[in-house]
Design a protein around this motif. Sequence first.
Motif, PDB file in Angstrom:
ATOM      1  N   LEU A  32      10.667  10.684  11.810  1.00  0.00           N
ATOM      2  CA  LEU A  32       9.520   9.744  11.796  1.00  0.00           C
ATOM      3  C   LEU A  32       8.097  10.493  11.483  1.00  0.00           C
ATOM      4  N   VAL A  33       7.548  10.161  10.408  1.00  0.00           N
ATOM      5  CA  VAL A  33       6.400  10.778  10.234  1.00  0.00           C
ATOM      6  C   VAL A  33       5.210   9.792  10.761  1.00  0.00           C
ATOM      7  N   GLY A  34       5.397   8.492  10.571  1.00  0.00           N
ATOM      8  CA  GLY A  34       4.419   7.468  10.975  1.00  0.00           C
ATOM      9  C   GLY A  34       4.259   6.230  10.393  1.00  0.00           C
ATOM     10  N   ARG A  35       3.342   5.700  10.549  1.00  0.00           N
ATOM     11  CA  ARG A  35       2.962   4.228  10.016  1.00  0.00           C
ATOM     12  C   ARG A  35       2.160   4.514   8.927  1.00  0.00           C
ATOM     13  N   ALA A  68       4.426   5.693  -5.125  1.00  0.00           N
ATOM     14  CA  ALA A  68       4.754   5.561  -6.577  1.00  0.00           C
ATOM     15  C   ALA A  68       3.557   6.314  -7.247  1.00  0.00           C
ATOM     16  N   HIS A  69       2.334   6.273  -7.035  1.00  0.00           N
ATOM     17  CA  HIS A  69       1.359   7.024  -7.671  1.00  0.00           C
ATOM     18  C   HIS A  69       1.705   8.521  -7.502  1.00  0.00           C
ATOM     19  N   LEU A  70       2.328   8.886  -6.533  1.00  0.00           N
ATOM     20  CA  LEU A  70       2.617  10.439  -6.116  1.00  0.00           C
ATOM     21  C   LEU A  70       3.898  11.049  -6.736  1.00  0.00           C
ATOM     22  N   GLY A  71       4.601   9.902  -7.455  1.00  0.00           N
ATOM     23  CA  GLY A  71       5.690  10.182  -8.136  1.00  0.00           C
ATOM     24  C   GLY A  71       7.176  10.034  -7.644  1.00  0.00           C
ATOM     25  N   VAL A  72       6.996   9.477  -6.199  1.00  0.00           N
ATOM     26  CA  VAL A  72       8.233   9.249  -5.564  1.00  0.00           C
ATOM     27  C   VAL A  72       9.107   8.281  -6.121  1.00  0.00           C
ATOM     28  N   SER A  73      10.546   8.603  -6.261  1.00  0.00           N
ATOM     29  CA  SER A  73      11.104   7.709  -6.842  1.00  0.00           C
ATOM     30  C   SER A  73      11.351   6.264  -6.001  1.00  0.00           C
ATOM     31  N   SER A  74      11.534   5.356  -6.731  1.00  0.00           N
ATOM     32  CA  SER A  74      11.700   3.862  -6.123  1.00  0.00           C
ATOM     33  C   SER A  74      13.107   3.983  -5.292  1.00  0.00           C
ATOM     34  N   THR A  75      14.125   4.645  -5.465  1.00  0.00           N
ATOM     35  CA  THR A  75      15.400   4.820  -4.932  1.00  0.00           C
ATOM     36  C   THR A  75      14.933   5.557  -3.483  1.00  0.00           C
ATOM     37  N   MET A  76      13.884   6.023  -3.404  1.00  0.00           N
ATOM     38  CA  MET A  76      13.826   6.677  -2.164  1.00  0.00           C
ATOM     39  C   MET A  76      13.053   6.000  -0.970  1.00  0.00           C
ATOM     40  N   VAL A  77      12.721   4.604  -1.386  1.00  0.00           N
ATOM     41  CA  VAL A  77      11.839   3.941  -0.597  1.00  0.00           C
ATOM     42  C   VAL A  77      12.882   2.528  -0.139  1.00  0.00           C
ATOM     43  N   HIS A  78      13.140   2.543   0.976  1.00  0.00           N
ATOM     44  CA  HIS A  78      14.180   1.567   1.661  1.00  0.00           C
ATOM     45  C   HIS A  78      13.263   0.386   2.283  1.00  0.00           C
ATOM     46  N   THR A 114       0.844  -1.097   0.054  1.00  0.00           N
ATOM     47  CA  THR A 114       0.051  -0.032  -0.239  1.00  0.00           C
ATOM     48  C   THR A 114       0.824   1.103  -0.042  1.00  0.00           C
ATOM     49  N   MET A 115       1.793   1.242   0.804  1.00  0.00           N
ATOM     50  CA  MET A 115       2.945   2.433   1.054  1.00  0.00           C
ATOM     51  C   MET A 115       3.652   2.444  -0.397  1.00  0.00           C
ATOM     52  N   MET A 124      -1.840   7.568   5.476  1.00  0.00           N
ATOM     53  CA  MET A 124      -2.927   7.724   4.657  1.00  0.00           C
ATOM     54  C   MET A 124      -3.614   8.823   5.078  1.00  0.00           C
ATOM     55  N   SER A 125      -3.676   9.184   6.341  1.00  0.00           N
ATOM     56  CA  SER A 125      -4.559  10.236   7.036  1.00  0.00           C
ATOM     57  C   SER A 125      -3.739  11.670   6.381  1.00  0.00           C
TER      58      SER A 125
END
Length: 80
Positions: free
Chosen positions: A54-57, A10-20, A4-5, A62-63
Amino acid sequence: MLNTMKALFAHLGVSSTMVHELDKAPQGEEVERALAGMVSQSPVVPAVFIVGELVGRTDTIMSLHLKGQLVPLLPQAGAL
């Protein structure tokens, strides 16, 4: 929840290299144990950090997204 995250970012355009993904990281288990001390809920992942904070889970992310407050955080992280 991880999918989901990943799909949301990805939908928002965040590069996959930014996701660990900790399950793919060499020291992922150590990082997850450290996160357990920061996050009072279980499981501790996925947990989203933006610019080292840390922004959250999933529920928090989603909120923020539904309130229009997530996207403004992403450029400061260089994610967009």
